[in-house]
Scaffold this motif. Sequence first.
Motif, short mmCIF file in Angstrom:
data_model
loop_
_atom_site.label_atom_id
_atom_site.label_comp_id
_atom_site.label_asym_id
_atom_site.label_seq_id
_atom_site.Cartn_x
_atom_site.Cartn_y
_atom_site.Cartn_z
N ARG A 182 52.59 -59.63 -21.89
CA ARG A 182 53.91 -60.82 -21.87
C ARG A 182 53.57 -59.54 -20.26
NH1 ARG A 182 58.57 -57.55 -24.27
NH2 ARG A 182 57.37 -55.87 -24.41
N THR A 191 57.96 -68.12 -16.97
CA THR A 191 56.86 -67.61 -17.75
C THR A 191 57.51 -69.75 -18.74
OG1 THR A 191 57.77 -66.78 -19.20
CG2 THR A 191 56.43 -64.88 -18.10
N SER A 192 55.98 -69.51 -19.06
CA SER A 192 55.73 -71.30 -19.53
C SER A 192 53.93 -70.32 -19.84
CB SER A 192 55.97 -72.59 -18.96
OG SER A 192 54.80 -72.16 -17.66
N ILE A 193 54.04 -71.56 -21.24
CA ILE A 193 52.39 -71.86 -22.02
C ILE A 193 52.04 -73.00 -22.14
CG2 ILE A 193 51.76 -71.93 -24.40
CD1 ILE A 193 53.97 -69.70 -25.42
N LEU A 204 49.30 -68.51 -20.97
CA LEU A 204 50.41 -67.63 -20.09
C LEU A 204 50.61 -67.70 -18.57
CD1 LEU A 204 53.08 -66.60 -21.53
CD2 LEU A 204 51.63 -64.03 -21.03
N TRP A 249 51.14 -68.51 -29.43
CA TRP A 249 51.38 -68.46 -28.75
C TRP A 249 53.05 -68.05 -28.97
CZ3 TRP A 249 48.65 -67.75 -23.71
CH2 TRP A 249 47.14 -67.99 -24.21
N ASP A 250 53.88 -67.21 -28.55
CA ASP A 250 55.55 -66.75 -28.96
C ASP A 250 55.94 -67.78 -27.36
OD1 ASP A 250 57.21 -66.04 -30.26
OD2 ASP A 250 57.24 -63.99 -30.54
N LYS A 251 56.77 -68.52 -27.59
CA LYS A 251 57.29 -69.47 -27.48
C LYS A 251 58.50 -67.95 -27.24
CE LYS A 251 55.24 -74.10 -26.97
NZ LYS A 251 56.19 -75.70 -27.07
N LYS A 252 59.70 -68.96 -26.24
CA LYS A 252 60.83 -68.38 -25.01
C LYS A 252 61.66 -69.33 -26.09
CE LYS A 252 64.08 -66.57 -21.48
NZ LYS A 252 64.02 -66.42 -20.40
N GLU A 258 61.40 -63.19 -24.28
CA GLU A 258 60.44 -64.10 -23.02
C GLU A 258 58.80 -64.64 -24.27
OE1 GLU A 258 60.41 -60.23 -21.88
OE2 GLU A 258 59.81 -60.10 -23.28
N ASN A 259 58.41 -65.86 -23.44
CA ASN A 259 56.77 -66.55 -23.72
C ASN A 259 56.09 -65.17 -23.62
OD1 ASN A 259 57.58 -69.00 -24.00
ND2 ASN A 259 58.08 -68.41 -21.66
#
Length: 846
Positions: A182, A191-193, A204, A249-252, A258-259
């Motif tokens: 993170r 933050t974003s993907i 990330l 990719w773990d999105k918020k 958080e991403n």
Amino acid sequence: MKNDELKNEGLKLWYKQPAKKWTEALPIGNGCLGAMVFGKIKGELIQLNEDTLWSGGPADYNNYEASQHLKEVRKLIFAGSINKANAIISEKMLGKFMQAYQPLGDLEIDDLNHGKIQDYYRDLNLHQAISSVKYIQNNTRFSRKFFATAVDHAIILHFSTESDMQTEKYHQSYGLINLRCRLKSPHISKTSIIKGSNSSTNELQMKGKLPEFVDCYGRAGKRIDYTENKGMKWETRLIVLNTNGTCIWDKKSEGVEENALIIQNASELTLALVAASSFNGFDHDPNQNGKDTSFFIEKRITQLRKKTYEKVLADHIKDYSQLFMRVELNLGRTKAASLPTDKRIKRLKRRFPLVLYYVNCFFSKLFKKQANRLGSLFEKSSDDFDDPQLIALYFQYGRYLMISSSRKGTQPANLQGIWNKKVRPPWASNYTININTEMNYWPVLSCNLSECHEPLLRLIKELSVNGQETAKIHYNCKGWCAHHNTTLWRNSTPADRNPVYAFWPLGGAWLSLNLWNHYEYTLDKDYLRDFAYPLLKEASRFCLDWLVEDAHGHLVTCPSTSPENMYLDATNDIQSVYYGSTCDLAIIRELLGYTIKATEILSIDKEFREELTESLEKIHPYQIGKYGQLQEWIEDFKEREPGHRHFSHLIALHPGTQITPRSTPDLADACRNSLLRRIAYGGGATGWSCAWKINMFSRLKDAPNTYNSICTLLRNSTYPNLFDAHPPFQIDGNFGGTAGIAEMLVQSHNNCIKFLPALPSELKDGYIKGLCIRGNAEVDIYWNDAKLERVTIRPKIGGIFQFWGVNNFTIGPYKNTEDQVNIKETDGMMQVILKKNIQYEFIRKA
């Protein structure tokens, strides 16, 4: 263990546990990006910096009414009305706050595995500039490598596993890499993907902006102001270079803070972190006229994706090694060298060193006898010091930090180098140019890292642009000047509040001495003519205009301060402003003298040379005071703080070259007395101040006190990660200590080369290879039983070299009897003409 292995082991910082504090973490950097690696398994923390992240932006900080009061202030000072003069300067002639260097944020890495950790080890390998972490978990050896590559403009994180199936201990289970990554920042950020062609090419991203204003000194309620359409923009991205595991990719979302990037079931993983800011030059608004951060980041990512990890690593080691491997120092090895680095530091520590320092500083008036006694106790740091290899490690660590924080095209190293975790850092993490920035670059030439000088030289050129305006607006002077602080925005004006630190327009002049020093070591005439001389000339012009005559016809500066120090006047009032401080006059002497030499070498500006020469001869002479000390002011004032940390009045001894034991023995003795008096009252106790002592005692050829000062620096002013403790952390002590060790082993100022000028008996056997001397040559020096044994010298440019104290030696080409050297000996000096690119050897006479 073989010799090569010993050398490699000797140049590592290593530990048996993760870092708990920031000053236990290990620094990596490529000049632009910096990171502090904690080495944690659960909750690894990589604290991040980018060298152009500063609050604020370019602004006109000039005080347009300052010049109106200069004549009156000078009249008051010469009349002895110091309180009135001080009041006018404080109210009418100072400037504004300076902006602050900012952290980027943190990369947090959570290990998702479970199981007991065994055989933990982390290190920083100075030979390769790689920080490693190793441990065993679930019968598997895990390894992590972190490095900052200047070639590819990135921080690289490599994770691998190795399961030993050959032994019963490890065959029961097999562990794999499972991580969550993170990005976080203390600033306004998001933050974003960013999606790629597949999950392994996703990125990330974290984007944010910096404050318009940060109050580091509590002068505006400790405000941190984020303002719309103001403040620098920045961006960082974390990418997967390669892995044989699964990327998720773990999105918020709801329940997810958080991403994040999650890696599952990998035996190998390489991540890369890149960052950029909108900084577009010191004179451009980074918000409205800034660079496109995404453009630069995408360009770097494209370059990285074309390479394998092995190629990125090899390119990094090759680039770094061609700088670092130029110098080798061997001072011997004892059993202490086999201990972890933190244990080596801990075993040296004395009890209550800072208590002694503050007792001496603040209670010396009440306890004069005790202050002298405590100062003596504090200084006996060489007793039982039995770790000479730690001195060599510290020396090379300083070179490592220089390469990591100052590369061509980057910003110069600031008060913390490039490593800072705070939004309100100590002293705003500025470029403090009344000693600290200068000290940062003391080792860069002698320690064979001249390429790393470029960022500072560029800062001087940029600073001169604003400095020309300040000289004109504040003082009606030609040329350019700067005061005690500057920033990314190249502020040249005084800071606010107090003249004791803020009113000192000689910062530009002191910085300019770097321009001449660079020429002396390189003999690059094109550089001197096209780059250095125009800046030297204009800095000298300011000094010519700034100097005024006193009642005796001597040239002095007025108003004048001695950086951050104060005196007691005849009525016991505490003062800082007067005229003709020794510090001012020493810097001006150095600057005018160097500028004169430059005009002679370039055969230009004869009339200007004559003007400089005339003024140089009229500058007020140095004076010796009632304690046999070199006076800090024109009058032999009583010191408000006899143990003050600054040694500004001794600049002519070091880093200047006007005072030497050989040419000015009385003044050299006065400098020694000043040093010893300061030390007796607790002076020289802060990290950088102690480092300055090493250099000055080396110049005085005082081997015992040189060694004692080195030991004091290591005992009392060194954190577990070998960062210098002011306290808090300031990097200048590291660089000053490295420079002082080099100064102890060879000196080459005033056209005189001296080997082992301050070698202590405790370091009786050893060698150093690859140091540089003025005249553009490298030297290797070997000694045995505290006596010079052998020297090789490699001139890169031929010319006349003069050596002192080598009467028992002759010199000739190494393994070449055809090219003989003509030796001329006069007054204890050996003068020889050496040819370019031929290695010569000093040979002891039979």
